[in-house]
Design a protein around this motif. Structure first.
Motif, PDB file in Angstrom:
ATOM      1  N   LEU A 292     -44.056 -64.158 -12.365  1.00 31.16           N
ATOM      2  CA  LEU A 292     -44.216 -65.425 -12.109  1.00 31.16           C
ATOM      3  C   LEU A 292     -45.965 -65.854 -12.211  1.00 31.16           C
ATOM      4  CD1 LEU A 292     -41.538 -67.083  -9.006  1.00 31.16           C
ATOM      5  CD2 LEU A 292     -41.576 -67.790 -11.901  1.00 31.16           C
ATOM      6  N   ALA A 293     -46.640 -64.776 -12.433  1.00 29.14           N
ATOM      7  CA  ALA A 293     -47.662 -64.720 -11.861  1.00 29.14           C
ATOM      8  C   ALA A 293     -48.313 -65.420 -12.532  1.00 29.14           C
ATOM      9  CB  ALA A 293     -48.378 -62.947 -11.915  1.00 29.14           C
TER      10      ALA A 293
ATOM     11  N   VAL B 275     -43.534 -64.937  -1.083  1.00 28.21           N
ATOM     12  CA  VAL B 275     -44.567 -65.100  -1.350  1.00 28.21           C
ATOM     13  C   VAL B 275     -46.073 -65.601   0.038  1.00 28.21           C
ATOM     14  CG1 VAL B 275     -45.641 -66.987  -2.961  1.00 28.21           C
ATOM     15  CG2 VAL B 275     -43.471 -66.034  -3.364  1.00 28.21           C
TER      16      VAL B 275
ATOM     17  N   ALA C 142     -42.135 -61.676  -8.418  1.00 31.20           N
ATOM     18  CA  ALA C 142     -43.377 -62.516  -8.293  1.00 31.20           C
ATOM     19  C   ALA C 142     -44.526 -61.762  -9.645  1.00 31.20           C
ATOM     20  CB  ALA C 142     -44.098 -62.543  -7.047  1.00 31.20           C
ATOM     21  N   ARG C 143     -44.325 -61.133 -10.122  1.00 29.99           N
ATOM     22  CA  ARG C 143     -44.944 -60.622 -10.411  1.00 29.99           C
ATOM     23  C   ARG C 143     -44.671 -61.575 -11.911  1.00 29.99           C
ATOM     24  NH1 ARG C 143     -44.491 -55.900  -8.243  1.00 29.99           N
ATOM     25  NH2 ARG C 143     -41.995 -55.273  -8.901  1.00 29.99           N
TER      26      ARG C 143
ATOM     27  N   GLY D 262     -47.567 -62.913  -1.783  1.00 23.22           N
ATOM     28  CA  GLY D 262     -47.884 -63.184  -2.764  1.00 23.22           C
ATOM     29  C   GLY D 262     -49.116 -63.064  -3.649  1.00 23.22           C
TER      30      GLY D 262
ATOM     31  N   LEU E 210     -49.749 -66.755  -5.095  1.00 20.58           N
ATOM     32  CA  LEU E 210     -48.512 -67.589  -5.835  1.00 20.58           C
ATOM     33  C   LEU E 210     -47.860 -68.873  -5.053  1.00 20.58           C
ATOM     34  CD1 LEU E 210     -47.216 -67.180  -8.592  1.00 20.58           C
ATOM     35  CD2 LEU E 210     -45.788 -65.750  -6.872  1.00 20.58           C
ATOM     36  N   GLU E 211     -48.179 -68.593  -3.493  1.00 21.90           N
ATOM     37  CA  GLU E 211     -47.342 -69.613  -2.903  1.00 21.90           C
ATOM     38  C   GLU E 211     -48.625 -70.891  -3.079  1.00 21.90           C
ATOM     39  OE1 GLU E 211     -47.493 -71.130   1.962  1.00 21.90           O
ATOM     40  OE2 GLU E 211     -48.734 -69.267   1.048  1.00 21.90           O
TER      41      GLU E 211
ATOM     42  N   LYS F 231     -49.028 -72.716  -5.333  1.00 22.99           N
ATOM     43  CA  LYS F 231     -48.607 -72.293  -7.474  1.00 22.99           C
ATOM     44  C   LYS F 231     -47.025 -73.394  -6.984  1.00 22.99           C
ATOM     45  CE  LYS F 231     -51.508 -69.876  -9.902  1.00 22.99           C
ATOM     46  NZ  LYS F 231     -51.237 -68.831 -10.500  1.00 22.99           N
TER      47      LYS F 231
END
Length: 126
Positions: free
Chosen positions: A64-65, A86, A61-62, A90, A93-94, A96
């Motif tokens: 993809l931030a 996420v 996740a980091r 997240g 992030l969700e 996105k």
């Protein structure tokens, strides 16, 4: 210009590609490996350490931030488990995540081509 990312994920690794119209970059995140396994007491109980998936998904996740749109692909339940992570942890992030699709074990080029086709079709990439 928005940034697009595709992630191919299974329980052993995540291959993350930031995809632009003419260029890509790749990062691979490996799941934690231990030299011991838990001995589950019953069917369906995990053999991995309970925090392994949490740490693995957190690191993914980091990476993809900074993406504006994310496509998640993979061969197994890991893609859905990552999306659940996420959803729960997240930090924005969700929203996105634009798609989740099954994909066996494609080459890096096939992953990037699939992402470009997906983002073009959804009018998210120039």
């Amino acid at each position: 210009m928005p940034t697009h990312a595709v992630i191919w994920i299974d329980h052993k690794e995540a291959r993350i590609f930031h995809v632009g119209p003419g260029a890509t970059d790749e990062t691979t995140v490996l799941a934690p490996q231990h030299h011991f396994h838990r001995h589950p007491k019953g069917r369906g109980e995990a053999r991995e350490h309970p925090d392994d998936a949490h740490r693995f998904f957190g690191e993914v996740a980091r990476h993809l931030a900074g993406a504006d749109a994310i496509l998640i692909v993979g061969p197994s339940s890991a893609k859905l488990e990552f999306f659940k992570y996420v959803h729960e942890h997240g930090g924005g992030l969700e929203s996105k995540v634009v798609g989740i699709e099954s994909a066996d074990h494609p080459t890096d080029g096939e992953i990037v081509d699939r992402a470009r086709t997906y983002f073009r079709a959804s009018d998210r990439m120039g």
